[in-house]
Scaffold this motif. Sequence first.
Motif, PDB file in Angstrom:
ATOM      1  N   ILE A 191       2.435   6.228  -2.912  1.00  0.00           N
ATOM      2  CA  ILE A 191       3.481   7.094  -3.469  1.00  0.00           C
ATOM      3  C   ILE A 191       3.265   7.326  -4.965  1.00  0.00           C
ATOM      4  CG2 ILE A 191       5.950   7.223  -3.954  1.00  0.00           C
ATOM      5  CD1 ILE A 191       6.443   5.791  -1.305  1.00  0.00           C
ATOM      6  N   GLN A 192       2.927   6.278  -5.691  1.00  0.00           N
ATOM      7  CA  GLN A 192       2.718   6.415  -7.132  1.00  0.00           C
ATOM      8  C   GLN A 192       1.326   6.921  -7.490  1.00  0.00           C
ATOM      9  OE1 GLN A 192       3.750   2.746  -9.068  1.00  0.00           O
ATOM     10  NE2 GLN A 192       5.753   2.619  -8.078  1.00  0.00           N
ATOM     11  N   GLY A 193       0.406   6.877  -6.537  1.00  0.00           N
ATOM     12  CA  GLY A 193      -0.936   7.361  -6.788  1.00  0.00           C
ATOM     13  C   GLY A 193      -1.750   6.492  -7.713  1.00  0.00           C
ATOM     14  N   PRO A 201       0.815  -1.231   0.000  1.00  0.00           N
ATOM     15  CA  PRO A 201       0.000   0.000   0.000  1.00  0.00           C
ATOM     16  C   PRO A 201       0.835   1.261   0.000  1.00  0.00           C
ATOM     17  CG  PRO A 201      -0.052  -1.038   2.157  1.00  0.00           C
ATOM     18  CD  PRO A 201       0.648  -1.991   1.254  1.00  0.00           C
ATOM     19  N   LEU A 202       2.048   1.200   0.563  1.00  0.00           N
ATOM     20  CA  LEU A 202       2.896   2.396   0.569  1.00  0.00           C
ATOM     21  C   LEU A 202       3.329   2.773  -0.835  1.00  0.00           C
ATOM     22  CD1 LEU A 202       4.304   4.483   2.366  1.00  0.00           C
ATOM     23  CD2 LEU A 202       6.251   2.917   2.522  1.00  0.00           C
ATOM     24  N   SER A 203       3.700   1.783  -1.633  1.00  0.00           N
ATOM     25  CA  SER A 203       4.099   2.078  -3.016  1.00  0.00           C
ATOM     26  C   SER A 203       2.916   2.575  -3.848  1.00  0.00           C
ATOM     27  CB  SER A 203       4.700   0.824  -3.655  1.00  0.00           C
ATOM     28  OG  SER A 203       3.751  -0.230  -3.695  1.00  0.00           O
ATOM     29  N   VAL A 244      -7.292  -2.579   0.558  1.00  0.00           N
ATOM     30  CA  VAL A 244      -8.714  -2.605   0.198  1.00  0.00           C
ATOM     31  C   VAL A 244      -9.260  -1.196   0.037  1.00  0.00           C
ATOM     32  CG1 VAL A 244     -11.005  -3.269   1.036  1.00  0.00           C
ATOM     33  CG2 VAL A 244      -9.092  -4.853   1.252  1.00  0.00           C
ATOM     34  N   ALA A 245      -8.855  -0.290   0.920  1.00  0.00           N
ATOM     35  CA  ALA A 245      -9.310   1.096   0.808  1.00  0.00           C
ATOM     36  C   ALA A 245      -8.799   1.752  -0.468  1.00  0.00           C
ATOM     37  CB  ALA A 245      -8.850   1.882   2.035  1.00  0.00           C
ATOM     38  N   LEU A 246      -7.553   1.479  -0.830  1.00  0.00           N
ATOM     39  CA  LEU A 246      -7.018   2.034  -2.068  1.00  0.00           C
ATOM     40  C   LEU A 246      -7.737   1.468  -3.289  1.00  0.00           C
ATOM     41  CD1 LEU A 246      -3.199   1.993  -1.241  1.00  0.00           C
ATOM     42  CD2 LEU A 246      -4.664   4.000  -1.465  1.00  0.00           C
ATOM     43  N   LYS A 247      -8.096   0.203  -3.219  1.00  0.00           N
ATOM     44  CA  LYS A 247      -8.825  -0.406  -4.339  1.00  0.00           C
ATOM     45  C   LYS A 247     -10.198   0.245  -4.522  1.00  0.00           C
ATOM     46  CE  LYS A 247     -10.694  -4.840  -5.894  1.00  0.00           C
ATOM     47  NZ  LYS A 247     -12.109  -4.411  -5.864  1.00  0.00           N
ATOM     48  N   SER A 248     -10.923   0.412  -3.408  1.00  0.00           N
ATOM     49  CA  SER A 248     -12.243   1.045  -3.502  1.00  0.00           C
ATOM     50  C   SER A 248     -12.136   2.501  -3.956  1.00  0.00           C
ATOM     51  CB  SER A 248     -12.942   0.965  -2.146  1.00  0.00           C
ATOM     52  OG  SER A 248     -12.209   1.666  -1.161  1.00  0.00           O
ATOM     53  N   PHE A 249     -11.113   3.192  -3.491  1.00  0.00           N
ATOM     54  CA  PHE A 249     -10.917   4.584  -3.916  1.00  0.00           C
ATOM     55  C   PHE A 249     -10.590   4.667  -5.396  1.00  0.00           C
ATOM     56  CE2 PHE A 249      -8.134   8.337  -4.424  1.00  0.00           C
ATOM     57  CZ  PHE A 249      -9.040   9.318  -4.049  1.00  0.00           C
TER      58      PHE A 249
END
Length: 258
Positions: free
Chosen positions: A125-127, A120-122, A237-242
């Motif tokens: 960083i890459q957005g 999730p950190l990468s 999971v939060a990044l995926k939904s976002f």
Amino acid sequence: MFPLIQRCYFHAHFKLQTLPVPRLLLYGKNKTTCSSLGLHRLQRDVCLLSRSSSLNPASIHAAKLQAFHTSLPFFKKKTPKESETEDSGILQRSMKSLKDSPKPALYLSLAGLIPFVSVPLSMVIQGTYYPELAFAQITYGAVTASFLGGMRWGFALPENSPAKPDWLNLANSTILPLLAWQALLFKDITHGAIMLVMTLGIALHYDLSLLPTYPRWFKVLRVVGTVVMVLSLLATVALKSFSEQQLSNSRNKWQNTK
């Protein structure tokens, strides 16, 4: 002799109920004085009543029906300062146990958390959300859960181990690989991550409370590791939904402009 004792007790109880309440009871400093005055009056009434006539049986029966008053115990509530002191004491003991753990176990456990945190950190960083990295994180989490189950099997095999090779230890150690395998079968990364979070929680429950105990330093290390792994999976999971929400919004804008 027994009728005389009953007669004295009944009249003493009746006199004690009809005694006037002294005004000194209103003041907290004179409670001991009031109690001594009431005791002297009670002794005087008992001595006078012991010389009186016999007691009516109906009065004895009424005396047996008298209810005795008992005050409820007073439970002291913990102040916020005391609770904060206890929490800080538990935290200090936990940190001390973590520092007292063997260096190889501590360093290898912390290094094993790098694949969880780096995914999730990468992405942050890459957005950009990468499904391949998310699946790699789920796969590594399934391997870790299987390792935790196999570790229990190995802990129960030595003859001098406090854990016996019974159904409780061996069967529970094989449940974790099965749940981890189930997490890999989901096509959706979200479902797999949630299944893996449940698996890690069950593994922590086994190591802390259900099965025979591990050393204290290992328990603290397991809690820290489980918290980091769960938070990393939830962040993915939060990044995926976002990312999916952003993609749906961009599609809607493109359709509206078209």
